[in-house]
Design an enzyme around this catalytic site. Structure first.
Site, PDB file in Angstrom:
ATOM      1  N   LYS A 112      39.171   7.368 -53.490  1.00  0.00           N
ATOM      2  CA  LYS A 112      38.916   6.126 -54.234  1.00  0.00           C
ATOM      3  C   LYS A 112      37.470   6.062 -54.680  1.00  0.00           C
ATOM      4  O   LYS A 112      37.172   5.734 -55.810  1.00  0.00           O
ATOM      5  CB  LYS A 112      39.212   4.962 -53.309  1.00  0.00           C
ATOM      6  CG  LYS A 112      40.113   3.857 -53.616  1.00  0.00           C
ATOM      7  CD  LYS A 112      41.421   3.951 -54.284  1.00  0.00           C
ATOM      8  CE  LYS A 112      41.849   5.203 -54.940  1.00  0.00           C
ATOM      9  NZ  LYS A 112      43.244   5.500 -54.931  1.00  0.00           N
ATOM     10  N   CYS A 131      48.161  10.881 -72.484  1.00  0.00           N
ATOM     11  CA  CYS A 131      48.171  10.380 -73.850  1.00  0.00           C
ATOM     12  C   CYS A 131      49.242   9.308 -73.975  1.00  0.00           C
ATOM     13  O   CYS A 131      50.268   9.362 -73.299  1.00  0.00           O
ATOM     14  CB  CYS A 131      48.446  11.448 -74.913  1.00  0.00           C
ATOM     15  SG  CYS A 131      47.312  12.816 -74.853  1.00  0.00           S
ATOM     16  N   GLU A 178      36.568   8.883 -57.414  1.00  0.00           N
ATOM     17  CA  GLU A 178      37.150   8.803 -58.760  1.00  0.00           C
ATOM     18  C   GLU A 178      36.600   7.657 -59.587  1.00  0.00           C
ATOM     19  O   GLU A 178      36.566   7.747 -60.807  1.00  0.00           O
ATOM     20  CB  GLU A 178      38.688   8.781 -58.734  1.00  0.00           C
ATOM     21  CG  GLU A 178      39.306   7.483 -58.294  1.00  0.00           C
ATOM     22  CD  GLU A 178      40.824   7.515 -58.327  1.00  0.00           C
ATOM     23  OE1 GLU A 178      41.401   8.064 -59.259  1.00  0.00           O
ATOM     24  OE2 GLU A 178      41.426   6.961 -57.391  1.00  0.00           O
ATOM     25  N   LYS A 182      45.957   7.718 -65.944  1.00  0.00           N
ATOM     26  CA  LYS A 182      46.842   7.180 -64.911  1.00  0.00           C
ATOM     27  C   LYS A 182      48.027   8.097 -64.655  1.00  0.00           C
ATOM     28  O   LYS A 182      48.466   8.287 -63.544  1.00  0.00           O
ATOM     29  CB  LYS A 182      47.324   5.796 -65.371  1.00  0.00           C
ATOM     30  CG  LYS A 182      48.163   5.049 -64.364  1.00  0.00           C
ATOM     31  CD  LYS A 182      47.305   4.532 -63.252  1.00  0.00           C
ATOM     32  CE  LYS A 182      48.107   3.854 -62.167  1.00  0.00           C
ATOM     33  NZ  LYS A 182      47.320   3.807 -60.911  1.00  0.00           N
ATOM     34  N   ASN A 190      52.329  13.572 -77.063  1.00  0.00           N
ATOM     35  CA  ASN A 190      51.888  13.524 -75.675  1.00  0.00           C
ATOM     36  C   ASN A 190      52.533  14.720 -74.971  1.00  0.00           C
ATOM     37  O   ASN A 190      53.763  14.798 -74.913  1.00  0.00           O
ATOM     38  CB  ASN A 190      52.364  12.189 -75.061  1.00  0.00           C
ATOM     39  CG  ASN A 190      52.284  12.162 -73.539  1.00  0.00           C
ATOM     40  OD1 ASN A 190      53.065  11.478 -72.908  1.00  0.00           O
ATOM     41  ND2 ASN A 190      51.381  12.883 -72.959  1.00  0.00           N
ATOM     42  N   GLY A 191      51.698  15.638 -74.474  1.00  0.00           N
ATOM     43  CA  GLY A 191      52.258  16.804 -73.788  1.00  0.00           C
ATOM     44  C   GLY A 191      51.447  18.041 -74.133  1.00  0.00           C
ATOM     45  O   GLY A 191      50.306  17.937 -74.585  1.00  0.00           O
ATOM     46  N   HIS A 241      33.165  21.325 -36.996  1.00  0.00           N
ATOM     47  CA  HIS A 241      33.404  22.699 -37.454  1.00  0.00           C
ATOM     48  C   HIS A 241      32.776  22.968 -38.823  1.00  0.00           C
ATOM     49  O   HIS A 241      33.248  23.825 -39.556  1.00  0.00           O
ATOM     50  CB  HIS A 241      34.899  22.980 -37.462  1.00  0.00           C
ATOM     51  CG  HIS A 241      35.515  22.796 -36.106  1.00  0.00           C
ATOM     52  ND1 HIS A 241      35.379  23.714 -35.098  1.00  0.00           N
ATOM     53  CD2 HIS A 241      36.196  21.748 -35.585  1.00  0.00           C
ATOM     54  CE1 HIS A 241      35.992  23.260 -34.011  1.00  0.00           C
ATOM     55  NE2 HIS A 241      36.490  22.064 -34.283  1.00  0.00           N
ATOM     56  N   ARG A 298      46.807   5.811 -69.964  1.00  0.00           N
ATOM     57  CA  ARG A 298      47.333   7.170 -70.059  1.00  0.00           C
ATOM     58  C   ARG A 298      46.293   8.163 -70.599  1.00  0.00           C
ATOM     59  O   ARG A 298      46.550   9.364 -70.654  1.00  0.00           O
ATOM     60  CB  ARG A 298      48.550   7.198 -70.990  1.00  0.00           C
ATOM     61  CG  ARG A 298      49.647   6.237 -70.584  1.00  0.00           C
ATOM     62  CD  ARG A 298      50.829   6.368 -71.527  1.00  0.00           C
ATOM     63  NE  ARG A 298      51.390   7.686 -71.441  1.00  0.00           N
ATOM     64  CZ  ARG A 298      52.265   8.087 -70.542  1.00  0.00           C
ATOM     65  NH1 ARG A 298      52.671   7.249 -69.633  1.00  0.00           N
ATOM     66  NH2 ARG A 298      52.722   9.311 -70.543  1.00  0.00           N
ATOM     67  N   TRP A 330      44.186  11.878 -73.979  1.00  0.00           N
ATOM     68  CA  TRP A 330      43.523  12.526 -72.836  1.00  0.00           C
ATOM     69  C   TRP A 330      43.534  14.007 -73.178  1.00  0.00           C
ATOM     70  O   TRP A 330      44.600  14.630 -73.248  1.00  0.00           O
ATOM     71  CB  TRP A 330      44.303  12.249 -71.554  1.00  0.00           C
ATOM     72  CG  TRP A 330      43.619  12.771 -70.329  1.00  0.00           C
ATOM     73  CD1 TRP A 330      42.675  12.119 -69.597  1.00  0.00           C
ATOM     74  CD2 TRP A 330      43.829  14.029 -69.680  1.00  0.00           C
ATOM     75  NE1 TRP A 330      42.280  12.905 -68.531  1.00  0.00           N
ATOM     76  CE2 TRP A 330      42.973  14.086 -68.562  1.00  0.00           C
ATOM     77  CE3 TRP A 330      44.643  15.123 -69.938  1.00  0.00           C
ATOM     78  CZ2 TRP A 330      42.915  15.171 -67.706  1.00  0.00           C
ATOM     79  CZ3 TRP A 330      44.591  16.223 -69.092  1.00  0.00           C
ATOM     80  CH2 TRP A 330      43.730  16.229 -67.975  1.00  0.00           C
ATOM     81  N   GLU A 378      42.069   9.050 -48.446  1.00  0.00           N
ATOM     82  CA  GLU A 378      42.315   8.120 -49.545  1.00  0.00           C
ATOM     83  C   GLU A 378      41.056   7.306 -49.861  1.00  0.00           C
ATOM     84  O   GLU A 378      40.730   7.085 -51.031  1.00  0.00           O
ATOM     85  CB  GLU A 378      43.510   7.214 -49.184  1.00  0.00           C
ATOM     86  CG  GLU A 378      43.832   6.114 -50.174  1.00  0.00           C
ATOM     87  CD  GLU A 378      44.157   6.590 -51.585  1.00  0.00           C
ATOM     88  OE1 GLU A 378      44.338   7.799 -51.811  1.00  0.00           O
ATOM     89  OE2 GLU A 378      44.192   5.729 -52.487  1.00  0.00           O
TER      90      GLU A 378
HETATM   91  O1  M6R Z   1      51.788   8.768 -60.492  1.00  0.00           O
HETATM   92  P1  M6R Z   1      51.533   9.648 -59.282  1.00  0.00           P
HETATM   93  O2  M6R Z   1      51.549   8.884 -58.009  1.00  0.00           O
HETATM   94  O3  M6R Z   1      52.394  10.856 -59.246  1.00  0.00           O
HETATM   95  O4  M6R Z   1      50.036  10.153 -59.519  1.00  0.00           O
HETATM   96  C1  M6R Z   1      49.450  11.073 -58.650  1.00  0.00           C
HETATM   97  C2  M6R Z   1      47.956  11.105 -58.815  1.00  0.00           C
HETATM   98  O5  M6R Z   1      47.599  11.463 -60.116  1.00  0.00           O
HETATM   99  C3  M6R Z   1      47.320   9.752 -58.509  1.00  0.00           C
HETATM  100  O6  M6R Z   1      47.681   9.296 -57.242  1.00  0.00           O
HETATM  101  C4  M6R Z   1      45.782   9.842 -58.585  1.00  0.00           C
HETATM  102  O7  M6R Z   1      45.294  10.659 -57.572  1.00  0.00           O
HETATM  103  C5  M6R Z   1      45.164   8.449 -58.532  1.00  0.00           C
HETATM  104  N1  M6R Z   1      44.330   8.241 -59.665  1.00  0.00           N
HETATM  105  C6  M6R Z   1      44.340   8.191 -57.341  1.00  0.00           C
HETATM  106  O8  M6R Z   1      43.835   6.895 -57.341  1.00  0.00           O
END
Ligand code: M6R
Length: 614
Positions: free
Chosen positions: A491, A2, A494, A609, A100-101, A510, A27, A74, A487
């Site tokens: 990507k 948020c 998501e 984010k 926010n929280g 396996h 956010r 969010w 990774e």
């Molecule tokens: O801000 P941070 O690096 O701690 O965030 C961790 C994850 O939330 C972040 O890397 C998330 O997996 C990304 N959206 C991946 O692209």
């Protein structure tokens, strides 16, 4: 998660708040709202993005409202909907709040409030908090600032809040615990936001509240800061903002993600600039230099992180063990904090986080500190909570990353990690000076090599077109390329919502090999020098099950090429640096597939984010 924005001053609040909310949509973006106060004060809120809020709010640009609070959400408690959107109003309608929280004990507080005649229109924890504040204000006959303070002392959870009371129309009360909050100081005007981006064009002076701090901000009397837990008045620490407007805009790119992918050569240069001193045969990361004994004598390192940052941690494990011969464990922060991990005095715990605000990572380092570890933070956002909580650390200097999918944050984390591995190896006498110099020099060449890889964009678009309708993907790699495979898969899933898994190439036998048929695209990162023939065998195993193979190979590769349907050649580089270089085509592949599927790449569904909730 948020984003909150507030304004109190002499200008029209609405355009400032709406523009600020758009900058904070990274956010969270499932609903938005605004409370305005002045000549034509009103509250508007809706499910959807800030653009939807603008549609329902109409033109408020000259309405004479010089105070306002805004929110982009969010969802945590309650589905995204109009009635769950913030700001929330108290039962009398006189107090409004943006939050926010998470208020963890909201259910028991709600019960008490209900017994005292309060009713609720939403399913949120925030509506409970605003009514608790009102209940305290009325029952104890105190001003809004005091009511907020008393309420917060009854609350368990995390918050950054801004509160407005019609009975005190010249002030806004703000408070923070666990979620970020910045106050921008203008001349006779104040800005409130989850980070400084909403107010950078108005002022470069800011105060980042620390946990357990609150402030009463008054249009004419300035602001006063207090401790939430004691009545102590606090002296604010005013900082100069280092952010520029152009850095947080799209600069001609269609999306922030694409801009950030293309920013990697510059971002990586910014990470090693002034630190990687190959001529002097050293690396100067001040957070390490100031604690040389700790790094020389540590018996093990534990890395805590989430998501992409956790993948960076895995690369660090391979690299630190290889270069510095120190045992390394990589933990999901969310698991680490709820186990009873064995951490000894003298252990180093490294937290990796782009935002520096990830709730689980923050909690993990608090636990590590309690257990006597030395905590080192690798963060991108300057002044973030993890950066402040750590005993020492280093910034990646990637610049603002707005796209939810982490791109330049990841490759700059890897750049910093490489420098750390080299320096630790040097300090502990476990790396030869030739290897130190060889890898260090290759690191300085990376920005140019990435420029070259970025030129494969049209080839990658063609591949994306062929596989955009796939429902599953596998990503495989061995050694350093295993975290790169994880990774790549993250990507893709998501931002394109295609199911994708990353695996160590040899582990495929396996179980996952059962999934392979002609409909399964498999991305293989096959640059390995050490075990080249092993990865060739893995590719052969996939080929004989008719999968479609997209291979990332080193220039000059012969065998994998022959077995693959598509080949992306990246320049030859030392193995530990391949994850940086190989990430670039994987980011572009995900980006193009997502665009072709009509997905919102910068704001994928259900994500945010900065994950400031557990
Ligand atoms: O801000 P941070 O690096 O701690 O965030 C961790 C994850 O939330 C972040 O890397 C998330 O997996 C990304 N959206 C991946 O692209």
């Amino acid at each position: 998660m948020c984003g909150i924005v507030g304004y109190i001053g002499n200008r029209e609040a609405y355009p400032i708040i709406v523009k600020g909310l758009k900058r904070l949509e990274y956010r969270g973006y499932d609903s938005a709202g605004i409370t305005l106060f002045g000549k034509a004060g009103k509250t508007f809120k809706t499910k959807g993005k800030v653009a939807d809020l603008e549609r329902i709010a109409g033109n408020n640009n000259n309405a004479g409202n010089t105070l306002g609070l805004g929110h982009t959400r969010w969802a945590t408690h309650g589905i995204p909907s109009d009635h769950n959107a913030h700001p929330h109003l108290s039962n009398t309608g006189r107090i409004s709040i943006v939050h926010n929280g998470i208020i963890e004990n909201y259910a028991s507080l709600k019960k008490i409030l209900t017994e005292n005649g309060y009713s609720f229109k939403s399913d949120t924890d925030t509506e409970v908090l605003v009514n608790l504040i009102e209940y305290i204000k009325l029952s104890q006959d105190v001003k809004i600032g005091r009511a907020v303070q008393i309420a917060l002392n009854q609350v368990i959870g995390a918050y950054a809040i801004a509160v407005f009371d019609l009975d005190r129309p010249e002030e806004i009360v703000v408070a923070k615990l666990g979620s970020p909050l910045a106050i921008g100081l203008g001349t006779d005007e104040y800005f409130i936001a989850s980070d400084a981006s909403p107010f950078i064009e108005y002022t470069n002076r800011t105060i980042y509240l620390d946990d357990n701090e609150m402030a009463v901000i008054s249009r004419d009397k300035g602001f006063k800061m207090y401790s939430i837990t004691s009545d102590k008045a606090l002296t604010p620490k005013i900082q100069e903002i280092q952010l520029s407007l152009e850095k947080i805009e799209k600069a001609g790119y269609d999306h922030f993600m694409l801009k950030e992918i293309h920013e990697q050569p510059t971002a990586i240069t910014d990470t090693f600039r002034g630190r990687l001193l190959i001529d002097k045969h050293t690396i100067n990361i001040s957070g390490i230099e100031q604690h040389l004994d700790v790094f020389k004598n540590a018996e093990r390192i534990t890395i805590v992180a989430c998501g992409t940052s956790w993948h960076a941690g895995l690369v660090a494990e391979y690299l630190f063990e290889d270069a510095a011969r120190i045992p390394v464990e990589v933990e999901y922060a969310s698991e680490f904090r709820y186990r009873n991990p064995v951490i000894n005095k003298g252990d180093i715990v490294i937290a990796i986080s782009q935002s520096g605000e990830t709730a689980d990572t923050l909690a993990a380092i608090k636990l590590a500190k309690e257990k006597g570890a030395f905590v080192f933070g690798i963060c991108n956002v300057v002044g973030s909570s993890i950066a402040r909580e750590a005993d020492s650390g280093a910034y990646t200097h990637a610049g603002p990353e707005i796209g939810v999918a982490s791109t330049k944050a990841f490759t700059t984390q890897l750049t910093l990690i490489t420098m750390m591995g080299l320096r630790l190896g040097q300090l502990r006498g476990t790396i030869s000076s030739q290897d130190f110099e060889r890898v260090g020099k290759q690191l300085t060449k990376l920005p140019k090599l990435i420029e070259r890889v970025l030129k494969y964009d049209s080839l990658i678009q063609e591949i994306a077109r062929e596989y955009k309708d796939a429902t599953n993907f596998l990503y495989l790699g061995r050694g350093y390329n295993f975290p790169a495979a994880l990774e790549g898969a993250l990507k893709l899933k998501e931002i394109s919502y295609i199911h994708a898994e990353g695996y160590p190439a040899a582990e495929m036998k396996h179980g996952p090999i059962a999934l392979i048929d002609e409909n399964m695209p498999v991305v293989v990162i096959a640059t390995n020098k050490g075990h080249y023939e092993k990865i060739v065998s893995n590719v052969q195993e996939i080929k004989s099950r008719n999968a479609k193979i997209i291979a990332i190979v080193s220039k000059g590769d012969e065998s994998v090429k022959l077995l693959s349907d598509h080949v992306i050649e990246i320049p030859e580089i030392t193995e530990s640096l391949v994850p940086i270089l190989a990430s670039v085509p994987l980011q572009l592949l995900s980006y193009h597939i997502a665009i072709m599927r009509g997905c919102n790449v910068d704001q994928p569904r259900n994500l945010a984010k900065s994950v400031t909730v557990e």
